[in-house]
Write a protein that holds these residues in place. Sequence first.
Motif, PDB file in Angstrom:
ATOM      1  N   GLU A  24       0.826  -1.212   0.000  1.00  0.00           N
ATOM      2  CA  GLU A  24       0.000   0.000   0.000  1.00  0.00           C
ATOM      3  C   GLU A  24       0.852   1.251   0.000  1.00  0.00           C
ATOM      4  OE1 GLU A  24      -1.951   1.777   3.725  1.00  0.00           O
ATOM      5  OE2 GLU A  24      -3.543   0.570   2.827  1.00  0.00           O
ATOM      6  N   ARG A  25       1.877   1.265   0.859  1.00  0.00           N
ATOM      7  CA  ARG A  25       2.710   2.458   0.972  1.00  0.00           C
ATOM      8  C   ARG A  25       3.609   2.620  -0.248  1.00  0.00           C
ATOM      9  NH1 ARG A  25       4.290   3.790   7.229  1.00  0.00           N
ATOM     10  NH2 ARG A  25       2.161   3.849   7.976  1.00  0.00           N
ATOM     11  N   TYR A  27       2.806   1.773  -3.371  1.00  0.00           N
ATOM     12  CA  TYR A  27       2.062   2.143  -4.569  1.00  0.00           C
ATOM     13  C   TYR A  27       0.930   3.134  -4.289  1.00  0.00           C
ATOM     14  CZ  TYR A  27       4.518  -1.707  -6.806  1.00  0.00           C
ATOM     15  OH  TYR A  27       5.499  -2.528  -7.306  1.00  0.00           O
ATOM     16  N   HIS A  28       0.983   3.818  -3.142  1.00  0.00           N
ATOM     17  CA  HIS A  28      -0.163   4.654  -2.813  1.00  0.00           C
ATOM     18  C   HIS A  28      -0.233   5.933  -3.631  1.00  0.00           C
ATOM     19  CE1 HIS A  28       2.605   6.793   0.069  1.00  0.00           C
ATOM     20  NE2 HIS A  28       1.858   7.824  -0.225  1.00  0.00           N
ATOM     21  N   VAL A  29       0.855   6.319  -4.294  1.00  0.00           N
ATOM     22  CA  VAL A  29       0.823   7.459  -5.206  1.00  0.00           C
ATOM     23  C   VAL A  29       1.376   7.002  -6.554  1.00  0.00           C
ATOM     24  CG1 VAL A  29       1.605   9.802  -5.654  1.00  0.00           C
ATOM     25  CG2 VAL A  29       1.111   9.097  -3.312  1.00  0.00           C
ATOM     26  N   THR A  30       0.516   6.898  -7.526  1.00  0.00           N
ATOM     27  CA  THR A  30       0.912   6.460  -8.863  1.00  0.00           C
ATOM     28  C   THR A  30       0.446   7.496  -9.880  1.00  0.00           C
ATOM     29  OG1 THR A  30      -1.146   5.226  -9.200  1.00  0.00           O
ATOM     30  CG2 THR A  30       0.704   4.035  -8.189  1.00  0.00           C
ATOM     31  N   SER A 542       5.528   7.529  -1.168  1.00  0.00           N
ATOM     32  CA  SER A 542       6.476   6.895  -0.254  1.00  0.00           C
ATOM     33  C   SER A 542       7.870   6.820  -0.843  1.00  0.00           C
ATOM     34  CB  SER A 542       5.990   5.485   0.106  1.00  0.00           C
ATOM     35  OG  SER A 542       5.813   4.713  -1.070  1.00  0.00           O
ATOM     36  N   SER A 585       0.458   7.719   4.342  1.00  0.00           N
ATOM     37  CA  SER A 585       0.233   6.369   3.805  1.00  0.00           C
ATOM     38  C   SER A 585      -0.648   6.323   2.568  1.00  0.00           C
ATOM     39  CB  SER A 585      -0.418   5.477   4.875  1.00  0.00           C
ATOM     40  OG  SER A 585       0.383   5.402   6.020  1.00  0.00           O
ATOM     41  N   TYR A 586      -1.478   7.332   2.335  1.00  0.00           N
ATOM     42  CA  TYR A 586      -2.439   7.294   1.241  1.00  0.00           C
ATOM     43  C   TYR A 586      -2.150   8.377   0.216  1.00  0.00           C
ATOM     44  CZ  TYR A 586      -5.047   4.782   4.893  1.00  0.00           C
ATOM     45  OH  TYR A 586      -5.417   3.931   5.891  1.00  0.00           O
ATOM     46  N   CYS A 587      -2.772   8.241  -0.936  1.00  0.00           N
ATOM     47  CA  CYS A 587      -2.722   9.295  -1.947  1.00  0.00           C
ATOM     48  C   CYS A 587      -3.747  10.346  -1.544  1.00  0.00           C
ATOM     49  CB  CYS A 587      -3.021   8.731  -3.335  1.00  0.00           C
ATOM     50  SG  CYS A 587      -2.776   9.939  -4.661  1.00  0.00           S
ATOM     51  N   ASN A 602      -7.840  13.906  -3.155  1.00  0.00           N
ATOM     52  CA  ASN A 602      -7.498  12.501  -3.397  1.00  0.00           C
ATOM     53  C   ASN A 602      -7.950  12.122  -4.802  1.00  0.00           C
ATOM     54  OD1 ASN A 602     -10.250  12.108  -3.277  1.00  0.00           O
ATOM     55  ND2 ASN A 602     -10.225  10.840  -1.427  1.00  0.00           N
TER      56      ASN A 602
END
Length: 671
Positions: A24-25, A27-30, A542, A585-587, A602
Amino acid sequence: SVLFAVVSVVLVCFMQERGALGFERHYHVTDPFIRRLGLEAELQGHSGCVNCLEWNEKGDLLASGSDDQHTIVWDPLHHKKLLSMHTGHTANIFSVKFLPHSGDRILITGAADSKVHVHDLTVKETIHMFGDHTNRVKRIATAPMWPNTFWSAAEDGLIRQYDLRENSKRSEVLIDLTEYCGQLVEAKCLTVNPQDNNYLAVGASGPFVRLYDIRMIHNHRKSMKQSPSAGVHTFCDRQKPLPDGAAQYYVAGHLPVKLPDYNNRLRVLVATYVTFSPDGTELLVNMGGEQVYLFDLTYKQRPYTFLLPKKCHASGEVQNGKTSTNGVSNGIHLHSNGFRLSEGRAHVSPQVELPPYLERIKQQANEAFACQLWTQAIQLYSKAVQKAPNNAMLYGNRAAAYMKRKWDGDHYDALRDCLKAISLNPCHLKAHFRLARCLFELKYVAEALECLDDFKGKFPEQAHSSACDALDRDINAALFSKSDNAEDKKGGGPIRLRATGRKDSISEDEMVLRERSYDYKFRYCGHCNTTTDIKEANFFGSNAQYIVSGSDDGSFFIWEKETTNLVRVLQGDESIVNCLQPHPSYCFLATSGIDPVVRLWNPRPESETLNGRVVVDMEGASQANQRRMNADPLEVMLLNMGYRITGLTSGGAGGSDDEDSSEGQVQCRPS
């Protein structure tokens, strides 16, 4: 056996959960998420500008500070206000931080009343008040390894350290910038390396960013106290407030020499925000009055500012990145101040052909160049450079595009690209010539003349071309111009050390540290940072895949870190976006500015209607910001008040004249 089975199941679940969290961390921003980023919610509660934001470590709480002297703790995932309290400050709050290992119970604030306050959120009380600073407190920094310790940076030029275990009433001066830069220096921002909490980065007045080793400073202080002569303060003691090796400076190589010009135009250079990458190997700086810069702390490089080319005598059979025969030429080596063309002969290996997909990108870039779409050409060349970092032709072509666009810093980036192209192919004809032109545009007139003479000796067939003749005329006119004599940098070094006198004269120690500065790795353009001195820039993701920054036009900008290409612009405020804090942790991104709200962003569902906050014309927004940065400060003030200024809404960017159209294809056309 039953116990073993239970333990095995628990272990498997733990590993799966850990693996899922890691995935998750990671690939949380792609890229698809970035391109779908949109406004999720606006958090209402403040009655003034929201000047600072801070996530807790888990990412389930968000704290904000405002001109209304209140701090609010939000549940951002459910868009709820959990707590609001008056901080006891009597002026604007500029910084808010959760104290590590306090269970999110302790919150620290710094404000324009020169005070630092510590609050217990469980009882909504201010439990400590520090009044040691004598000017506005701009930033607070914390570190996980120092659970009861934090630091502050203020406009009195001091970095103070606080330890809540030792003394709840006082703080100690960790760094006094006034001992180095005079009484007028102001500290604006600071941050602690997340991987090694012994390193503290500080941004202040001027273009230099400072990195300090806290442990070395403390050890030096302890040894001074334990020394038999500790009570005797000599002149040397006062000149050495920090031990050798405890400080390292970083600067965009072209900025020190541009300071006189910027000062004449009342354009202030000041670091408004500094932050480390998640792995602690990179330092990001939002330079007020200029651009966003990324410094590599592992693979450091000196500024390419003082280049002194030497005559070389070699065949020019390898030109512009293409090889006709096995040519040999001079090599390039790095010396203390930059690149120098050596007199030796080095074998030049044939240039490797680009794979078909990169050749197509290069051709697209060339077509954009031909249509005078300079930024588009630069972005395409940069995309190709990332995939083929050893191709001289790509660097040479990108240099040409930088030179035609002429935004702030473009000629220095072009100079860097020319040097890279020559290092890969010492007989790159166009890169040699463009190098001389870049030196001239950067006002290194004597060096430009020497470089041009070197070019003529190396490529005699070009010695009387229209491009050479035009540059020769420009250089000689500058050399004999009385107005340019005062800024002529013949003799090199001292230009980057000059102070403007009065109370801001710098010390000998400061001069040495500035001379040892390291240059940037990447530069990010498009935003504008001239109106406020709290504007942030941050890593997003991340793996720090993206860079985000606020802007004076009310937008925030998102770039790919490695290519420096602008990929997204969103309208984040009616006036100015100052703060951008990515979720751990999130986008998920929190922003704020002049509006009395916190905005949450988001990736929006694909089924959602068109996002009205997307700035479609990113190139137009970037060009407008370049004009804004080069405008008269009074015009910018009037623009912010709502008046339309013609000079800011039309015309060219960068404030410099077009290049002589007679300069031939040796410079202008890409290969």
